[in-house]
Write a protein that holds these residues in place. Structure first.
Motif, PDB file in Angstrom:
ATOM      1  N   PHE A 150      14.694  33.458  38.185  1.00 34.66           N
ATOM      2  CA  PHE A 150      15.102  34.839  38.438  1.00 34.66           C
ATOM      3  C   PHE A 150      16.560  34.929  38.873  1.00 34.66           C
ATOM      4  CE2 PHE A 150      10.510  35.229  38.444  1.00 34.66           C
ATOM      5  CZ  PHE A 150      10.353  36.355  37.637  1.00 34.66           C
ATOM      6  N   ALA A 151      17.062  33.857  39.504  1.00 33.58           N
ATOM      7  CA  ALA A 151      18.505  33.808  39.766  1.00 33.58           C
ATOM      8  C   ALA A 151      19.259  33.751  38.439  1.00 33.58           C
ATOM      9  CB  ALA A 151      18.847  32.593  40.625  1.00 33.58           C
ATOM     10  N   GLY A 152      18.716  32.980  37.480  1.00 34.65           N
ATOM     11  CA  GLY A 152      19.323  32.920  36.151  1.00 34.65           C
ATOM     12  C   GLY A 152      19.344  34.274  35.474  1.00 34.65           C
ATOM     13  N   PHE A 153      18.270  35.045  35.639  1.00 31.76           N
ATOM     14  CA  PHE A 153      18.231  36.395  35.081  1.00 31.76           C
ATOM     15  C   PHE A 153      19.366  37.233  35.662  1.00 31.76           C
ATOM     16  CE2 PHE A 153      17.123  40.836  35.742  1.00 31.76           C
ATOM     17  CZ  PHE A 153      16.858  41.257  34.446  1.00 31.76           C
ATOM     18  N   GLY A 154      19.515  37.204  36.982  1.00 32.65           N
ATOM     19  CA  GLY A 154      20.566  37.981  37.632  1.00 32.65           C
ATOM     20  C   GLY A 154      21.950  37.556  37.171  1.00 32.65           C
ATOM     21  N   VAL A 155      22.146  36.245  37.012  1.00 34.77           N
ATOM     22  CA  VAL A 155      23.437  35.739  36.541  1.00 34.77           C
ATOM     23  C   VAL A 155      23.715  36.237  35.125  1.00 34.77           C
ATOM     24  CG1 VAL A 155      24.697  33.657  35.871  1.00 34.77           C
ATOM     25  CG2 VAL A 155      23.426  33.705  38.020  1.00 34.77           C
ATOM     26  N   GLY A 156      22.697  36.164  34.247  1.00 32.18           N
ATOM     27  CA  GLY A 156      22.874  36.617  32.876  1.00 32.18           C
ATOM     28  C   GLY A 156      23.216  38.089  32.799  1.00 32.18           C
ATOM     29  N   PHE A 157      22.557  38.908  33.639  1.00 35.54           N
ATOM     30  CA  PHE A 157      22.823  40.349  33.651  1.00 35.54           C
ATOM     31  C   PHE A 157      24.244  40.631  34.126  1.00 35.54           C
ATOM     32  CE2 PHE A 157      22.789  44.608  35.465  1.00 35.54           C
ATOM     33  CZ  PHE A 157      22.122  45.343  34.489  1.00 35.54           C
ATOM     34  N   LEU A 158      24.627  40.028  35.241  1.00 38.56           N
ATOM     35  CA  LEU A 158      25.948  40.291  35.816  1.00 38.56           C
ATOM     36  C   LEU A 158      27.068  39.692  34.980  1.00 38.56           C
ATOM     37  CD1 LEU A 158      25.128  39.735  39.598  1.00 38.56           C
ATOM     38  CD2 LEU A 158      25.419  41.918  38.407  1.00 38.56           C
ATOM     39  N   LEU A 159      26.830  38.512  34.428  1.00 35.51           N
ATOM     40  CA  LEU A 159      27.848  37.856  33.619  1.00 35.51           C
ATOM     41  C   LEU A 159      28.145  38.653  32.352  1.00 35.51           C
ATOM     42  CD1 LEU A 159      29.558  35.291  33.787  1.00 35.51           C
ATOM     43  CD2 LEU A 159      27.770  34.094  32.510  1.00 35.51           C
ATOM     44  N   SER A 160      27.169  39.429  31.897  1.00 40.33           N
ATOM     45  CA  SER A 160      27.363  40.232  30.691  1.00 40.33           C
ATOM     46  C   SER A 160      28.478  41.256  30.864  1.00 40.33           C
ATOM     47  CB  SER A 160      26.050  40.938  30.315  1.00 40.33           C
ATOM     48  OG  SER A 160      25.051  40.005  29.984  1.00 40.33           O
ATOM     49  N   PHE A 161      28.699  41.725  32.084  1.00 40.17           N
ATOM     50  CA  PHE A 161      29.797  42.655  32.328  1.00 40.17           C
ATOM     51  C   PHE A 161      31.150  42.015  31.995  1.00 40.17           C
ATOM     52  CE2 PHE A 161      26.633  44.721  35.090  1.00 40.17           C
ATOM     53  CZ  PHE A 161      26.831  46.048  34.758  1.00 40.17           C
ATOM     54  N   LEU A 162      31.204  40.682  32.056  1.00 41.91           N
ATOM     55  CA  LEU A 162      32.463  39.977  31.831  1.00 41.91           C
ATOM     56  C   LEU A 162      32.598  39.450  30.407  1.00 41.91           C
ATOM     57  CD1 LEU A 162      32.642  37.899  35.148  1.00 41.91           C
ATOM     58  CD2 LEU A 162      33.671  40.119  34.657  1.00 41.91           C
ATOM     59  N   VAL A 163      31.491  38.994  29.803  1.00 42.69           N
ATOM     60  CA  VAL A 163      31.597  38.283  28.523  1.00 42.69           C
ATOM     61  C   VAL A 163      31.194  39.120  27.320  1.00 42.69           C
ATOM     62  CG1 VAL A 163      31.210  36.079  29.683  1.00 42.69           C
ATOM     63  CG2 VAL A 163      29.266  37.276  28.657  1.00 42.69           C
ATOM     64  N   ALA A 164      30.510  40.253  27.531  1.00 45.59           N
ATOM     65  CA  ALA A 164      30.115  41.095  26.404  1.00 45.59           C
ATOM     66  C   ALA A 164      31.342  41.769  25.799  1.00 45.59           C
ATOM     67  CB  ALA A 164      29.114  42.156  26.854  1.00 45.59           C
ATOM     68  N   PRO A 165      31.298  42.102  24.514  1.00 41.81           N
ATOM     69  CA  PRO A 165      32.413  42.825  23.906  1.00 41.81           C
ATOM     70  C   PRO A 165      32.692  44.135  24.649  1.00 41.81           C
ATOM     71  CG  PRO A 165      30.901  42.051  22.219  1.00 41.81           C
ATOM     72  CD  PRO A 165      30.233  41.799  23.539  1.00 41.81           C
ATOM     73  N   GLY A 166      33.866  44.266  25.196  1.00 40.73           N
ATOM     74  CA  GLY A 166      34.214  45.460  25.949  1.00 40.73           C
ATOM     75  C   GLY A 166      33.583  45.527  27.322  1.00 40.73           C
ATOM     76  N   GLY A 167      32.901  44.468  27.736  1.00 38.55           N
ATOM     77  CA  GLY A 167      32.193  44.492  29.012  1.00 38.55           C
ATOM     78  C   GLY A 167      33.112  44.651  30.208  1.00 38.55           C
ATOM     79  N   TRP A 168      34.193  43.862  30.257  1.00 36.10           N
ATOM     80  CA  TRP A 168      35.115  43.934  31.388  1.00 36.10           C
ATOM     81  C   TRP A 168      35.808  45.289  31.439  1.00 36.10           C
ATOM     82  CZ3 TRP A 168      36.036  42.194  35.918  1.00 36.10           C
ATOM     83  CH2 TRP A 168      37.291  42.312  36.511  1.00 36.10           C
ATOM     84  N   GLN A 169      36.210  45.788  30.255  1.00 38.07           N
ATOM     85  CA  GLN A 169      36.862  47.088  30.209  1.00 38.07           C
ATOM     86  C   GLN A 169      35.923  48.200  30.659  1.00 38.07           C
ATOM     87  OE1 GLN A 169      36.919  44.814  27.909  1.00 38.07           O
ATOM     88  NE2 GLN A 169      39.055  44.371  27.359  1.00 38.07           N
ATOM     89  N   HIS A 170      34.645  48.057  30.277  1.00 39.02           N
ATOM     90  CA  HIS A 170      33.667  49.062  30.708  1.00 39.02           C
ATOM     91  C   HIS A 170      33.518  49.046  32.227  1.00 39.02           C
ATOM     92  CE1 HIS A 170      30.007  51.511  30.725  1.00 39.02           C
ATOM     93  NE2 HIS A 170      29.514  50.624  31.565  1.00 39.02           N
ATOM     94  N   LEU A 171      33.487  47.852  32.805  1.00 41.39           N
ATOM     95  CA  LEU A 171      33.364  47.742  34.254  1.00 41.39           C
ATOM     96  C   LEU A 171      34.560  48.371  34.956  1.00 41.39           C
ATOM     97  CD1 LEU A 171      31.882  46.664  36.741  1.00 41.39           C
ATOM     98  CD2 LEU A 171      33.038  44.473  36.393  1.00 41.39           C
ATOM     99  N   LEU A 172      35.753  48.130  34.428  1.00 45.31           N
ATOM    100  CA  LEU A 172      36.943  48.725  35.033  1.00 45.31           C
ATOM    101  C   LEU A 172      36.907  50.250  34.949  1.00 45.31           C
ATOM    102  CD1 LEU A 172      39.798  46.328  33.798  1.00 45.31           C
ATOM    103  CD2 LEU A 172      38.833  46.519  36.105  1.00 45.31           C
TER     104      LEU A 172
END
Length: 227
Positions: free
Chosen positions: A199-221
């Motif tokens: 479940f820690a892996g699940f949380g990491v995968g969800f949060l990491l997606s904000f950084l590595v997904a296409p446009g993810g970092w820009q969306h977060l900003l």
């Protein structure tokens, strides 16, 4: 007129997904051959020898931190443990999860991002497991990485539904169902602490997606600037 005769009826799996599961499949083939005795009598115990070499030992990791005695092997096992399994059944479930979730995530994420999610969830899932003082026994298997891909898949659904959708929390239905199954099996057969890493892996995968997904970092900003 184009009839699409040359179009593939099913989208192929991303190459990176096959790269991730290939070591799991190859090791299970080797272990199966070893158990038949084809590779010699000494090979019969290879699974347990490899598990002892690549399994992540939380006690050893905590001891390394306490003594400030940094060793490459405990650190290397934070990755290695994800590719060896307790049994063929254990490996088969992980491979199926990784292939299924990797296909969905890989259709949107770049190959390096899929690998980053799987490996990041494995490493940080193992670290969270080790930071719990009550965890005992080696951590083995690719479930934390596979759960990381489930986290990325959940992120995709969550993003697709959007902040105004009243059903947005339904994106977490899959992980909720898996949590329920964990509780049932734990009540019936006893629970191993491995679920912490998963479940820690699940949380990491969800949060990491904000950084590595296409446009993810820009969306977060953009979200942060709106606040």
């Amino acid at each position: 007129m184009h009839h699409g005769y040359n179009e593939k009826p099913v989208n192929p799996l991303p190459t990176v997904v096959w790269i991730l599961v290939a070591p799991m499949i190859v090791t299970e083939i080797i272990f199966a051959l070893a158990n038949t005795g084809v590779l010699g009598a000494a090979a019969i115990g290879w699974r347990y020898e490899i598990l002892g070499q690549l399994g992540f030992d939380p006690d050893g990791f905590r001891r390394m931190i306490a003594l400030q005695d940094w060793s490459i092997r405990p650190i290397a096992t934070l990755i290695g443990y994800a590719f060896v399994h307790l049994s063929l059944t254990h490996a088969a479930f992980v491979v199926v999860f990784t292939l299924a979730m990797g296909k969905f995530v890989g259709e949107v994420f770049a190959g390096w991002a899929v690998a980053a999610v799987f490996l990041g969830a494995s490493i940080l899932g193992g670290l969270v497991y080790a930071l719990m003082p009550f965890t005992q026994g080696y951590l083995v298997g690719g479930y934390p990485g596979a759960y990381g891909l489930i986290g990325a898949f959940t992120w995709l659904l969550w993003m697709k539904l959007g902040p105004g959708d009243p059903n947005r929390m339904r994106a977490f239905s899959l992980i909720g169902m898996l949590a329920g199954l964990q509780l049932v099996f734990g009540a019936l057969f006893g629970a191993r602490p491995d679920w912490i890493a998963q479940f820690a892996g699940f949380g990491v995968g969800f949060l990491l997606s904000f950084l590595v997904a296409p446009g993810g970092w820009q969306h977060l900003l953009r979200k942060l600037r709106k606040r």
